[in-house]
Design a protein around this motif. Sequence first.
Motif, PDB file in Angstrom:
ATOM      1  N   LEU A 260       0.214  -2.817   2.256  1.00  0.00           N
ATOM      2  CA  LEU A 260       0.017  -3.741   1.137  1.00  0.00           C
ATOM      3  C   LEU A 260       1.141  -3.614   0.122  1.00  0.00           C
ATOM      4  O   LEU A 260       1.560  -4.610  -0.484  1.00  0.00           O
ATOM      5  N   LEU A 261       1.636  -2.379  -0.077  1.00  0.00           N
ATOM      6  CA  LEU A 261       2.779  -2.195  -0.975  1.00  0.00           C
ATOM      7  C   LEU A 261       4.005  -2.934  -0.432  1.00  0.00           C
ATOM      8  O   LEU A 261       4.763  -3.543  -1.195  1.00  0.00           O
ATOM      9  N   ALA A 326      -1.601  -3.178  -5.274  1.00  0.00           N
ATOM     10  CA  ALA A 326      -1.943  -2.850  -3.891  1.00  0.00           C
ATOM     11  C   ALA A 326      -3.364  -2.305  -3.798  1.00  0.00           C
ATOM     12  O   ALA A 326      -4.119  -2.647  -2.872  1.00  0.00           O
TER      13      ALA A 326
END
Length: 468
Positions: A260-261, A326
């Motif tokens: 997600l980052l 995130a």
Amino acid sequence: TGPHTPHAQHLTTQLQQKGIHLTITTCDTSNPDQLQQLLNTIPPQHPLTTVIHTAGTNLFAPVSETDAESFSSVTAAKATGAAILHELLLDHESLEHFILFSSGAGAWGSGNQCAYSAANAYLDALATHRQTHGLPGASIAWGPWAGKGMSAGDAAHGYLEKRGILPMEPRLALAAFHRARAQRPNSNLIIADIDWERFAPAFTARRHSPLIEDIPEVRQAAQELEAAASTAKTTTAQPIAASLRERLARLTPSQQNQMLLGLIRTGICTVLGLRNPEGIEHQRAFRDLGFDSLTSAQFSKEIAKETGLPLPPSLVFDYPTPQDCAAHLRTQLVDTDEGEDATLSNGLPQVAHRRPVEDEPIAIIGMACRFPGGVRSADDLWELLTSGKDAIGVFPTDRGWDLDTLYDPDPDHPGTCYTRNGGFLHGAGDFDAEFFDISPREALAMDPQQRLLLETAWETIEHAGINP
């Protein structure tokens, strides 16, 4: 530049052919002596009827990069000059129009034009001041003009156009000016060409805006945006979100966070035009990366497109770092236990189920109070506490009490008090009954605490910036 301005001589000749006399001269509008000398050159047989104050200078810089000297220089051209004109023309009975050219930077604000915004907000306030005192006064907050206006240059126009603020053709702007003066000669107006679909979402990303929310085009843009979001939820968005959930379900919490980052870093690069996603620190604030309201709204759209989640334009304000963002996306896409305390490969604790800002249980936006010691506002109370001043004082003399017989040093003496001091609200009897549409007789019969409640309730709403 005065008479040496390009095309000045041509303009003078053109007007003279139409029987109009024109004088172009130089003057420092922030110098009262020069302004007075200029006014003295006007012949008595042609008394001054109209002033249009267009002077100004700009500085493109935020507050943190503007020193006192630069701030003073920018505000002098507009604010100081207008203030001096106002003073010099107070007794000018022939004056019919006092028109100030303000700017949208003062009307809706501009984070990178702090001094210019402040100067223009002053012009708007000065026009209102004149109106309330029966003097001619009007302020027009302009959007950018095309051509050689104050925002001339491809960079400035490009910056504004991205935000939905379009340059106006001078002929169109002047037509709007004459129409405004004819219809509303003494009022404060905004004349600008706005693309509401671009401007409104970014402008209202962090908070509602009473300035624009009643404009039909803004309401329509909001409705269309909501309809589009609703359609996206039921069509392309759900499969995207489902697919992403499946991919995340096969990963460990640490791997989910890294994935997600990576998605967020790619979105940052797309919106800001950066080239190296890996070079973006996960704990660095979006604000420090260069995000503003416009790019924040664009970033939310980009991440919503990649995740299939309905995300607000205020995403980067609610979750101010890539790591926070995130973590929020993970709570939306992955079923996690409330008590999960996973440790990521980067050594940072997992932030699970961050509570949305909308669920904040208490948000103080306005205060009012009355306390002993002369405290009539929250600021007064803070001053009392920080200074350590004693709030106990002598008995008030406006309560109808017989102070000569009220005191007795014997605490057992009936009907008396054995102290001469106490905590009293001095001025509690100073109630403006007429303000609350209450008759003086009714005010006397009211419970004093009810009167105090009326006053503090009104002040609280006013202090919150709400029109009571």
